[in-house]
Enzyme design. Structure first.
Site, PDB file in Angstrom:
ATOM      1  N   HIS A  89      68.795  48.544  53.171  1.00 12.60           N
ATOM      2  CA  HIS A  89      69.442  47.610  52.243  1.00 12.60           C
ATOM      3  C   HIS A  89      68.993  46.184  52.531  1.00 12.60           C
ATOM      4  O   HIS A  89      69.737  45.227  52.291  1.00 12.60           O
ATOM      5  CB  HIS A  89      70.971  47.666  52.353  1.00 12.60           C
ATOM      6  CG  HIS A  89      71.567  49.023  52.180  1.00 12.60           C
ATOM      7  ND1 HIS A  89      71.655  49.938  53.194  1.00 12.60           N
ATOM      8  CD2 HIS A  89      72.093  49.631  51.076  1.00 12.60           C
ATOM      9  CE1 HIS A  89      72.226  51.035  52.742  1.00 12.60           C
ATOM     10  NE2 HIS A  89      72.500  50.894  51.472  1.00 12.60           N
ATOM     11  N   GLU A 102      65.132  56.417  40.376  1.00 10.34           N
ATOM     12  CA  GLU A 102      64.445  55.145  40.146  1.00 10.34           C
ATOM     13  C   GLU A 102      63.167  55.365  39.343  1.00 10.34           C
ATOM     14  O   GLU A 102      62.795  54.542  38.495  1.00 10.34           O
ATOM     15  CB  GLU A 102      64.163  54.461  41.481  1.00 10.34           C
ATOM     16  CG  GLU A 102      65.428  53.996  42.224  1.00 10.34           C
ATOM     17  CD  GLU A 102      66.205  55.118  42.906  1.00 10.34           C
ATOM     18  OE1 GLU A 102      65.658  56.232  43.017  1.00 10.34           O
ATOM     19  OE2 GLU A 102      67.356  54.882  43.321  1.00 10.34           O
TER      20      GLU A 102
HETATM   21  C1  TPP Z   1      66.954  56.338  46.522  1.00 11.53           C
HETATM   22  C2  TPP Z   1      68.325  55.762  46.517  1.00 11.53           C
HETATM   23  N1  TPP Z   1      68.840  55.241  45.385  1.00 11.53           N
HETATM   24  C3  TPP Z   1      70.073  54.681  45.386  1.00 11.53           C
HETATM   25  C4  TPP Z   1      70.835  54.631  46.527  1.00 11.53           C
HETATM   26  C5  TPP Z   1      72.215  53.963  46.517  1.00 11.53           C
HETATM   27  N2  TPP Z   1      73.274  54.953  46.619  1.00 11.53           N
HETATM   28  C6  TPP Z   1      73.769  55.328  47.825  1.00 11.53           C
HETATM   29  S1  TPP Z   1      74.884  56.572  47.697  1.00 11.53           S
HETATM   30  C7  TPP Z   1      74.765  56.602  46.005  1.00 11.53           C
HETATM   31  C8  TPP Z   1      75.562  57.596  45.210  1.00 11.53           C
HETATM   32  C9  TPP Z   1      75.240  59.014  45.606  1.00 11.53           C
HETATM   33  O1  TPP Z   1      76.010  59.916  44.887  1.00 11.53           O
HETATM   34  P1  TPP Z   1      75.991  61.474  45.209  1.00 11.53           P
HETATM   35  O2  TPP Z   1      74.584  61.925  45.350  1.00 11.53           O
HETATM   36  O3  TPP Z   1      76.826  62.166  44.218  1.00 11.53           O
HETATM   37  O4  TPP Z   1      76.614  61.601  46.654  1.00 11.53           O
HETATM   38  P2  TPP Z   1      78.116  61.278  47.122  1.00 11.53           P
HETATM   39  O5  TPP Z   1      78.138  59.847  47.552  1.00 11.53           O
HETATM   40  O6  TPP Z   1      79.012  61.539  45.967  1.00 11.53           O
HETATM   41  O7  TPP Z   1      78.404  62.175  48.268  1.00 11.53           O
HETATM   42  C10 TPP Z   1      73.850  55.638  45.569  1.00 11.53           C
HETATM   43  C11 TPP Z   1      73.484  55.395  44.161  1.00 11.53           C
HETATM   44  C12 TPP Z   1      70.248  55.197  47.693  1.00 11.53           C
HETATM   45  N3  TPP Z   1      70.906  55.213  48.864  1.00 11.53           N
HETATM   46  N4  TPP Z   1      69.014  55.754  47.656  1.00 11.53           N
END
Ligand code: TPP
Ligand code: TPP
Ligand code: MG
Ligand code: MG
Lengths: 343, 418, 418, 343
Positions: free
Chosen positions: D134, D65
């Site tokens: 959220h 972000e």
């Molecule tokens: C600071 C923050 N930004 C955005 C999100 C929304 N979000 C939750 S999971 C995710 C994707 C995460 O991807 P990755 O790190 O590859 O983990 P995976 O889900 O593949 O295990 C996002 C964008 C969040 N939870 N926290």
């Protein structure tokens, strides 16, 4: 406190003493931040601590406020009592997520399984020609966060006792240090000769361990005309200006913004019927708004005039215009006169 | 779904990476050469970090597709340990399956599967002491299962019911199990990485033996906290392991968005002076071996290791996600590194300690066991029916002792209950 | 100052790095082998980034201590260009000197010298187009001088007087000169790195030829923004240069605190898939050559380069700092890479286009010129006397158009002026 | 607006339409954020934009972000009009420094030499069982920052017009989207059948370009008993509850928190003499405090009762207790009854 030895100290020395006392008594207390180690901090608050307590108990960190608070949370969760310094409150924002999303909510999120008893010390306020990035007072950004406590001392005695209390508290505490008061009280006139804490009664600091209970305001003047609610540097400006105007003011140094001493506030406002709230921070959504909201909620029928706010302007803190920005004696006097003239 | 038209290509010099395959494409990974003999050597765990630079670019593998375990990284686990691993992986998978279905029935608000990534969590946990503190993401439920956490309590957490140790405060899957060395999971990505480094620094400060192991998905490595973690771990030589689970996807964006297309995630560590390992995350023996190596390094004062677990997220990101919107439906099946459960199964059969029948039997047992546990968990409430969570608990654990203004709000709340 | 006693050593396993020398110690850098012939080769600017991995660990040098310019990185600048470089460096140094002294006399609140780092700023600026946007820190005043910014305006900014283009809003040194491709300097460290990447992405988006060049001190690389910058630059192949000026110190903490002791700052870039160069920052020809290479790479679509400029901060951090509190007073003199002005001087003399006399003459001219400019600047006010800045300007430029609540505050302010 | 064609839209569609219209008219407008590209955003607000306008105009970013806002600032300074999405407002804190220290102050710091005309869109508020991470409504953390504008629409018509206005504004604007209103109005009862914007008058959205001037509140009900100041989701809860109680309420949907429509506020409160302020965010130091402070400052002599605040509790947003936390019809009704009974 009859036989407790006291010593004349500046606020810097009082803060250092609080760190020294807690570090000496409890090996779980660690101190770290930018330039706090060998050098002893840009404001000297940690001078000598590394030499006395060891490299592993008072050390420098990378320039990474988010990282500093991040490791503090992990250490606190693992049983330590970290005291992190953020060099200027203006630089605390990279750590905002770690403070607001993490430190403040770890206990809640885990339902008490993990806790984060850490203290973040940081200098606030203007008065040193520090401009936009060495003058801010961001307290209201923290009082909005459930799970955090936010305190701000206005003198050496309180600084030491409140810092010890903060370190021993089991919740995360933001400890704001009004940098213009580090060396002496400041009554709002930058051209007057600087005063020192040495010789001031509140500069007489007991040695050893003591604490100032969190959430109790300090009545610094007793009066009937008007209540002044304030904290930090503005405590001294308020006191001097009210005295100069010959007002009989009830002045509260709030000391803690959260938890707030609502009893002391309502008792005073119900007595005087008038209330002025003062802080150095930007006006809109400053902590003064919360104070005004609560005062009218709880004392509405006792109020004889609208609550006045005396604050910094809604601009960044300018450099050359520092004293035009600072809510100094004139702004304070105008508000006090206005409220006394009202109704 | 019909093949979505490709977006009109860049008309400017601004480069934006795109994955190779989109819905409607037939995934073809034939260009990925799955390294067989190219596993880099196993240096001494206390080696200079430069000796692991090549490990960041290669891939540590132990299990061949034919079931053989080969090479110096082979941890030579006992049959019992291997069978235990199989059990934990299959329990994890069965639980994920059940919970996903129950979410679809409205029993909970949300769920996140770890399907395809069970070797990462289970293999990792097996190589650590139970007292080593894990700072997990939401896809390491296998660690809890390996460490013997109560599956019922986990389910109650997801159901936000009266058996939920968190009293309904958190969304499903954000477990906290201090007693199992499992740190409270944050909904904010990345934040825990640097906290884990702080935890490890505290272990060192206290002269304790423990280490911390922190996790992130490959997507969340873009957060500042990842940088803080690597940097502080390097400066203070913190006894910890930093794990990047590269499952190729971060919700809908592929790993090329997360990090660009020029380098592996493991390689990030080299520039920070950390040891770096990159491991086939669908090969539980390799995960185990790499973790063991990194844990030894950390425990003996050698500092942190960054491990990239190269794997594939078989399911959607969460129950709120539909991956067929942005990747080919059958991409998982084409994934060249197979499935971690299948690969261990092949190995066990080759070893002669396992059979297809036993495997099916175990799958059935897991399913039944999970169903029974689930039943007893749901008996304590669920989100769509009555959760049986006392609403007043929402005022608790904000602070150690509630300040007066919170007490006043609690009293106000009473007036809403009539 | 007496030699400060060493802090009691770690009694715990927590490792905390310490610099080699503290006040009272005699700095001894004989273990640093100044690379003479080990300058890595100059690859094609559009090469694969892996080809520059070794450059991150070595040091690009052109100027020998004996004044020779050697090797394939030698940019072979014209005599005019070299003499211009000398002039810009010496003007920068003279200005720093004057402003420092004037601050000591209370004419301004604060000042920051760039002494010892003039080759970095001047050499860098010379290799770019004037329209390339620099995102500087507070130690690149040499860039402004090279680009012909008004020194008087710079001084007026520091004096916060009626000639200050910023109307007194900012502390000294935080210049903003859009017309000279010099981005407004933030007091918050690190923040501008990622903004510069965004600027570069906009250049690419608009199909413009410009690039961005962003700066950080080695200390501030620990901020999250550094990571964002490297990461976004990698993902979108942004046309930019990321400069780390490693002057060994961040206020009182040495570079081992900033990044640990395991790796160079340039090496950070490799893990992100960026090209990486590490250059002797006291060698203006090397700085020029490295910048030229990186600028070509960026402009031609090859993406970003991370350049570490290895140099030494000769002065205190700022006028608020006293470096003798934390490092040996004479450390600068022992610094094995010499002084950038001296080194160019030796080169020019060896070339036969310069002499000690001419050098002294130039020093004098710079001093006089700066003194004259300063006088005319101070005539417009200074902070200790009257600044002549209109206080009402503090309400301007908060927004494009002041909203009503700000107008109301401006009216309130009027009542304070009686 | 006689011959302007309108179309029935959800708030999601209205936001998408605003983006589409500005992207079509001005090639300087870029849209980016986590999952906004090919996928079209987790709430689908950017669906189809990449396909229509190209990969380089609507694209995915790393999960960062701070980086997202950082590049937006650089692009905006370089002449573009970036519209960045933060997936949930709960994740905006890593960008807090870039927003508060940088975007908000670039114009001031450089005295107008550089500016940052960017828009940050982010969903706020609860109501989807999103729990602590959220559901947040952090508006007050932004209204305290001089140099920023903060707006929040409550319906599709406003959403489109206000977003166009935000994108075309030359200052940084935080555009908060009440996620519970994305698909339809929400009157506070989670068990009632969900309503859609389709068929609702405020779901009738003109096609093409139009804008809603920033800083003008919308009067949604005309009354004499009490003034309700609110925004976002609470607009609908307030309206429904006041109607249910049979109150003659003057209800203002503020739309912009900063700049604030103080004229509309004071006019209404001076008429009714009573004021209730409502928001979903945590109470202490929420934007309600600022509203209460200003209302008593400007309307003190017209007030017949203390200003009431209806807010979320001072706790993180819990998951299972979502509806006990949400300031729903009961909390609203209690406050309205209390203020009507007062004095
Ligand atoms: C600071 C923050 N930004 C955005 C999100 C929304 N979000 C939750 S999971 C995710 C994707 C995460 O991807 P990755 O790190 O590859 O983990 P995976 O889900 O593949 O295990 C996002 C964008 C969040 N939870 N926290
Ligand atoms: C975010 C932030 N944190 C801390 C500071 C205080 N500070 C100003 S300069 C400085 C040291 C910077 O060191 P380095 O990056 O090496 O740059 P140098 O001064 O050596 O050129 C510090 C800690 C700041 N300005 N901003
Ligand atoms: Mg992933
Ligand atoms: Mg430095």
């Amino acid at each position: 406190m009859a036989d407790v030895k006291t010593q004349s100290m500046t606020m810097i020395e009082a803060i250092r003493d609080a760190l020294d006392v807690t570090m000496s008594q409890n090996s779980d207390v660690l101190v770290f931040g930018e330039d706090v180690g060998y050098f002893g901090g840009v404001f000297r608050c940690t001078a000598g601590l590394q030499e006395k307590h060891g490299l592993h108990r008072c050390f420098d960190t990378p320039i990474s406020e988010g990282g500093i608070v991040g490791i503090a949370i992990g250490m606190a969760a693992n049983g330590l009592r970290p005291v992190a310094e953020i060099q200027f409150a203006d630089y605390i924002y990279p750590a905002y997520d770690q403070i607001a999303s993490e430190a403040a909510r770890l206990r809640y999120r885990s339902n008490g399984d993990f806790v984060a008893p850490l203290t973040i010390r940081t200098p606030v306020g203007g008065g040193i020609y520090g401009g936009q990035t060495h003058s801010q007072s961001p307290e209201a950004l923290f009082t909005h966060i459930a799970g955090l406590k936010t305190v701000i001392p206005s003198n050496p005695y309180d600084a030491k006792g409140m810092l010890i209390e903060a370190i021993e508290d089991n919740d995360p505490v933001l400890f704001l240090e009004p940098k213009r008061l580090y060396n002496g009280p400041f009554y709002g006139d930058p051209h007057a000769p600087a005063k020192s804490w040495k010789g001031h009664p509140l500069g007489e600091v007991p040695s050893g361990h003591y604490s100032v209970p969190m959430g109790k305001a300090r009545k610094i003047a007793e009066g009937d005309d008007v209540t002044i609610l304030t904290y930090g540097t503005m405590v001294w400006v308020a006191e001097a200006t009210a005295a100069q105007l010959g007002l009989s003011a009830d002045i509260l140094d709030l000391r803690a913004l959260l938890p707030l001493d609502l009893d002391a506030i309502t008792e005073s406002v119900k007595k005087t019927g008038r209330c002025v709230v003062m802080h150095e921070a930007t006006r809109t959504s400053g902590f003064g708004a919360e104070l005004a909201a609560q005062v009218q909620e709880h004392c509405f029928y006792h109020l004889e005039a609208p609550i006045e706010r005396v604050t910094g302007w809604d601009t960044p803190y300018p450099h050359a215009q520092e004293w035009a920005y600072f809510p100094g004696p004139k702004r304070v006097a105008n508000a006090l006169r206005k409220i006394m003239d009202a109704a | 779904m019909a093949k979505a038209p490709k977006p009109s290509s860049n008309r400017s010099r601004l480069y934006v990476p795109e994955p190779q395959f989109r819905p409607g494409d037939t995934p073809d990974y034939s260009h990925i050469s799955v390294p067989a003999d190219h596993t880099p050597a196993r240096p001494d765990p206390l080696c200079d970090h430069h000796e692991t630079a090549e490990h960041a670019l290669k891939l540590i593998r132990v299990l061949r597709f034919n079931g053989d375990a080969v090479g110096e990284w082979d941890p030579k686990l006992s049959t019992d340990a291997l069978l235990g691993a199989m059990n934990d992986m299959m329990m994890t998978r069965a639980m994920d399956e059940r919970m996903f279905n129950m979410q679809r029935q409205g029993k909970m608000s949300f769920y996140m599967k770890s399907t395809g990534e069970e070797a990462v969590s289970v293999g990792h946990a097996m190589a650590l002491k139970n007292s080593d503190m894990i700072f997990p993401t939401y896809r390491q439920q296998g660690i809890l299962i390996n460490r013997g956490a109560s599956i019922k309590e986990m389910m109650c957490q997801c159901l936000s019911n009266s058996g939920d140790p968190l009293d309904g405060k958190s969304i499903p899957v954000l477990y906290s199990f201090k007693k199992h060395g499992f740190f409270s999971i944050s909904g904010n990505l990345g934040t825990q990485l640097i906290q884990g480094v702080g935890w490890a620094m505290a272990c060192a400060y206290k002269n304790e033996d423990g280490i911390a192991s922190v996790f992130t998905g490959e997507g969340a490595t873009a957060e500042g906290d990842f940088h803080y973690a690597l940097n502080f771990a390097s400066t203070y030589r913190a006894p910890c392991i930093i794990n990047v689970v590269n499952n190729q996807w971060a919700i809908s964006s592929f790993q090329g968005i997360a990090a660009g297309e020029g380098e592996t995630f493991a390689a990030r560590g080299s520039g920070y002076g950390l040891a770096t390992l990159r491991v086939d995350g669908n090969d539980i023996l390799a995960v185990y071996a790499a973790t063991k190596w990194a844990a030894e390094r950390a425990r003996k004062g050698g500092g942190a290791t960054l491990i990239e677990h190269f794997t594939y997220r078989q399911a959607g990101h969460s129950t709120s996600d539909d991956p067929s919107q942005y990747r080919p439906k059958d991409e998982a099946e084409h994934w060249p590194f197979g499935d971690p459960v299948e690969r261990l199964k092949t190995h066990l059969i080759k070893l002669g300690v396992w059979s297809e029948e036993q495997h099916e039997e175990l799958a059935k047992t897991c399913k039944t066991e999970i169903r029974e546990i689930y039943k007893s968990a749901e008996a304590m409430g669920n989100l769509s029916g009555a959760t049986h969570v006392n609403d007043y608990t929402m005022f608790e654990q904000v602070y150690e002792h509630p300040p007066e203004h919170l007490e006043a709000q609690r009293r106000m709340f009473t007036q809403e209950l009539d």
